[in-house]
Design a protein around this motif. Structure first.
Motif, short mmCIF file in Angstrom:
data_model
loop_
_atom_site.label_atom_id
_atom_site.label_comp_id
_atom_site.label_asym_id
_atom_site.label_seq_id
_atom_site.Cartn_x
_atom_site.Cartn_y
_atom_site.Cartn_z
N LEU A 79 44.01 41.14 28.88
CA LEU A 79 42.91 40.18 28.78
C LEU A 79 42.39 39.82 30.15
CD1 LEU A 79 41.14 38.49 26.99
CD2 LEU A 79 42.92 36.75 26.89
N ILE A 80 43.28 39.68 31.12
CA ILE A 80 42.85 39.40 32.49
C ILE A 80 41.96 40.51 33.00
CG2 ILE A 80 43.65 39.19 34.87
CD1 ILE A 80 46.10 37.74 33.77
N SER A 81 42.33 41.75 32.71
CA SER A 81 41.54 42.89 33.17
C SER A 81 40.14 42.87 32.57
CB SER A 81 42.25 44.20 32.81
OG SER A 81 41.46 45.31 33.17
N SER A 82 40.04 42.48 31.29
CA SER A 82 38.73 42.45 30.65
C SER A 82 37.86 41.33 31.19
CB SER A 82 38.90 42.28 29.14
OG SER A 82 39.43 41.00 28.84
N LEU A 83 38.51 40.28 31.75
CA LEU A 83 37.75 39.15 32.28
C LEU A 83 37.52 39.25 33.78
CD1 LEU A 83 39.56 36.22 30.45
CD2 LEU A 83 37.29 37.11 29.94
N SER A 84 38.21 40.17 34.45
CA SER A 84 38.18 40.21 35.91
C SER A 84 36.81 40.56 36.45
CB SER A 84 39.21 41.23 36.42
OG SER A 84 38.80 42.53 36.05
N LEU A 85 36.58 40.23 37.70
CA LEU A 85 35.29 40.48 38.32
C LEU A 85 34.98 41.97 38.36
CD1 LEU A 85 35.43 37.96 41.27
CD2 LEU A 85 34.18 37.74 39.14
N ASP A 86 35.98 42.79 38.63
CA ASP A 86 35.75 44.23 38.75
C ASP A 86 35.50 44.86 37.39
OD1 ASP A 86 36.09 44.10 41.45
OD2 ASP A 86 38.25 44.45 41.35
N GLY A 87 36.27 44.43 36.36
CA GLY A 87 36.19 45.10 35.08
C GLY A 87 35.23 44.47 34.10
N GLY A 88 34.99 43.14 34.22
CA GLY A 88 34.19 42.49 33.20
C GLY A 88 32.90 41.88 33.69
N MET A 89 32.92 41.24 34.84
CA MET A 89 31.76 40.47 35.26
C MET A 89 30.62 41.33 35.76
SD MET A 89 31.82 37.29 34.77
CE MET A 89 32.79 35.83 34.59
N TYR A 90 30.91 42.36 36.51
CA TYR A 90 29.86 43.11 37.18
C TYR A 90 29.60 44.49 36.57
CZ TYR A 90 30.67 39.68 40.87
OH TYR A 90 30.81 38.52 41.57
N GLU A 91 30.35 44.84 35.53
CA GLU A 91 30.28 46.21 35.04
C GLU A 91 28.92 46.56 34.45
OE1 GLU A 91 32.26 45.23 30.69
OE2 GLU A 91 33.13 46.73 32.00
N ASP A 92 28.11 45.55 34.05
CA ASP A 92 26.84 45.85 33.41
C ASP A 92 25.69 45.90 34.40
OD1 ASP A 92 26.97 43.25 34.04
OD2 ASP A 92 26.16 42.46 32.15
N ASP A 93 25.96 45.81 35.70
CA ASP A 93 24.89 45.82 36.69
C ASP A 93 25.33 46.67 37.87
OD1 ASP A 93 22.83 45.33 38.46
OD2 ASP A 93 22.59 43.26 37.82
N ASP B 177 25.80 48.36 49.62
CA ASP B 177 25.44 47.00 50.02
C ASP B 177 26.67 46.31 50.59
OD1 ASP B 177 24.41 44.52 50.37
OD2 ASP B 177 23.52 44.37 48.37
N GLU B 178 26.57 45.83 51.82
CA GLU B 178 27.71 45.21 52.47
C GLU B 178 27.74 43.70 52.27
OE1 GLU B 178 27.62 46.31 56.55
OE2 GLU B 178 28.04 48.44 56.18
N SER B 179 26.79 43.14 51.55
CA SER B 179 26.78 41.70 51.31
C SER B 179 27.90 41.33 50.34
CB SER B 179 25.43 41.26 50.74
OG SER B 179 25.14 41.95 49.54
N GLU B 180 28.22 40.04 50.29
CA GLU B 180 29.31 39.55 49.46
C GLU B 180 28.94 39.62 47.98
OE1 GLU B 180 30.11 35.66 50.84
OE2 GLU B 180 31.02 36.32 52.72
N PRO B 181 29.95 39.75 47.09
CA PRO B 181 29.66 39.88 45.65
C PRO B 181 28.83 38.73 45.09
CG PRO B 181 31.93 40.45 46.09
CD PRO B 181 31.38 39.92 47.37
N PHE B 182 29.20 37.50 45.44
CA PHE B 182 28.45 36.36 44.92
C PHE B 182 27.02 36.35 45.45
CE2 PHE B 182 32.00 33.17 43.61
CZ PHE B 182 32.42 34.08 42.65
N GLN B 183 26.84 36.83 46.68
CA GLN B 183 25.50 36.88 47.25
C GLN B 183 24.63 37.88 46.49
OE1 GLN B 183 25.48 37.64 51.46
NE2 GLN B 183 23.25 37.67 51.61
N ARG B 184 25.20 39.03 46.16
CA ARG B 184 24.45 40.02 45.40
C ARG B 184 24.18 39.53 43.98
NH1 ARG B 184 28.43 43.42 47.77
NH2 ARG B 184 29.40 43.84 45.75
N LEU B 185 25.15 38.82 43.41
CA LEU B 185 24.97 38.28 42.07
C LEU B 185 23.88 37.21 42.06
CD1 LEU B 185 26.02 38.32 39.15
CD2 LEU B 185 27.68 36.57 39.82
N ALA B 186 23.83 36.38 43.10
CA ALA B 186 22.85 35.30 43.16
C ALA B 186 21.42 35.84 43.17
CB ALA B 186 23.10 34.44 44.39
N ALA B 187 21.24 37.04 43.72
CA ALA B 187 19.90 37.63 43.78
C ALA B 187 19.37 37.96 42.39
CB ALA B 187 19.93 38.89 44.64
#
Length: 436
Positions: free
Chosen positions: A67-81, A89-99
């Motif tokens: 369940l942690i893997s399905s919720l993790s940032l690498d596996g769940g949060m960003y997989e659709d983008d 892109d060398e910017s931080e993950p939250f910075q790219r997400l904010a865009a």
């Protein structure tokens, strides 16, 4: 080795981090109250510092790795983008997400990305909201908090200070059934202090929120805030909206298993409707629509509370509500009436109401099951009566007669009555047999 903490008013020499050396482990935890007192406090440093303490891997807060893997940032949060997880892109993950997000707070403090649309209107101020969420730190491999992992949703009142400001702002932009992600800046979360040990100071937080249900309590709260004299001056529409809000709140309490709170909400809604001033037939019908449902719900609550007598009262009052009602609610009242009568061992009445319910809803399996339970209850009750009668006859047969002993006491005297003429004892026994 020991040292003394400084007291108020004393001047302490400021040391650079290099002069302080590596962190030292204390033998006992510090008391903030004693440390800030005028007398200070004494603390001791452990003799053998744990050199490998910082080298040990951090223990996960949750054990469900899948369940942690399905919720993790690498596996769940960003997989659709793909643009967010791009290696170029060398910017931080939250910075790219904010865009990719929209500012919903007006000052960039709370950003939103809708994942799944909801239905209805945006959640109003002061509403009671039931929702699931998972909260992440940047670069984290697991959520620092998640209702999904606890398998229990949260229920909060908006604008009541029950959650961080950013989450309060975020949920008010959502609708029932919606799933969205929110990037919350420190000033809308835990500030520069943070919430150690899980949340460092000055951290941005990422929340994924799924709204399950919403109860708009505005009308109920507005009505309850009025003085008793002013409540009687409210219009029928205002009272109806307040009763509907209490009704919805009761449904939510019942779904959560809080029967006491559900009963209180239903009774409050019933009281508001029963004492409303009606101007025309239309208002009478509107009142009847909600009253019959409230009575049916109260009957169900009392059945679950093992109080069939009060359940019968609510069913009787529900069936007496004037108006044209849906057949489904009438069938429910008959069904619950029959079930309550069965629990009171009134089998004839129970069968009558259950058959009425079955006539309205012939395909309702619960009615068939209740009729089977009624048959079993009747058989058990009949078997119990037979057993009691058999014991009574056996006791009568084993009692010694007057011919068994010259010193035995006549049965008529045992009953506390003078002995009648010969043959009266046999008549008395026959009379007792007919009573059985």
């Amino acid at each position: 080795m020991s040292a003394r903490g400084g007291s108020q008013g004393q001047t302490m020499e400021l040391l650079d981090e290099a002069d302080l050396g590596p962190p030292m482990r204390l033998k006992e935890a510090l008391s903030v109250r004693e440390l800030s007192s005028e007398s200070g406090m004494v603390f001791e440093i452990a003799d053998e510092p744990d050199e490998n303490r910082h080298a040990q891997p951090q223990k996960l807060f949750y054990d469900d790795a899948a369940l942690i893997s399905s919720l993790s940032l690498d596996g769940g949060m960003y997989e659709d983008d793909e643009s967010i997880v791009s290696d170029g892109d060398e910017s931080e993950p939250f910075q790219r997400l904010a865009a990719k997000m929209v500012d919903v707070s007006g000052d960039g403090g709370v950003l939103k990305m809708e994942v799944k649309p909801g239905v209805g209107h945006c959640i109003p101020d002061g509403a009671s909201v039931t929702f699931h969420y998972s909260a992440f730190l940047e670069y984290s491999d697991e959520p620092f908090d998640s209702t999904m992992l606890r398998e229990q949703p949260e229920r909060k009142l908006l604008d009541a200070g029950e959650m961080i400001p950013g989450l309060n702002v975020a949920i008010k932009t959502m609708r029932r059934g919606e799933k969205s992600r929110f990037l919350i800046q420190p000033q809308y979360a835990f500030g520069e202090v943070g919430c150690p040990p899980r949340i460092p100071g000055g951290e941005r937080l990422l929340y994924e929120v799924h709204v399950e249900s919403v109860v708009d309590r505005t009308a109920a709260d507005t009505f309850e805030e009025l003085e008793e004299g002013k409540q009687s001056l409210t219009t029928f529409k205002e009272r109806l909206e307040a009763a509907q809000a209490h009704h919805s709140q009761g449904n939510q309490h019942h779904s959560e298993g809080n029967l006491g709170a559900a009963k209180s909400s239903y009774y409050r809604a019933t009281w508001i409707m029963e004492y409303s001033a009606l101007k025309n037939r239309e208002e009478e019908l509107e009142r009847g629509k909600i009253l019959i449902r409230l009575r049916s719900n109260l009957a169900q609550i009392y059945l679950e509370l093992k109080d069939p007598a009060r359940a019968c009262t609510q069913c009787k009052m529900g069936l007496a509500v004037t108006g044209e009602h849906p057949s489904a609610i009438i069938a429910k009242l008959y069904f619950r009436y029959g079930k309550a009568k069965r629990l009171l061992n009134n089998f004839a009445e129970a069968k009558k109401f259950l058959l009425k319910a079955k006539k309205i809803k012939p395909g309702w399996n619960e009615i068939t099951q209740e009729l089977e339970a009624l048959t079993q209850s009747e058989e058990k009750w009949a078997a119990r009566e037979r057993f009691m009668c058999q014991r009574m006859f056996n006791f009568s047969d084993s009692s010694p007669g007057p011919e068994s002993s010259s010193h035995s006491t006549p049965p008529s005297r045992l009953m506390g009555r003078p002995r009648n003429k010969a043959g009266s004892q046999d008549k008395e026994v026959k009379h007792k047999s007919r009573a059985c």
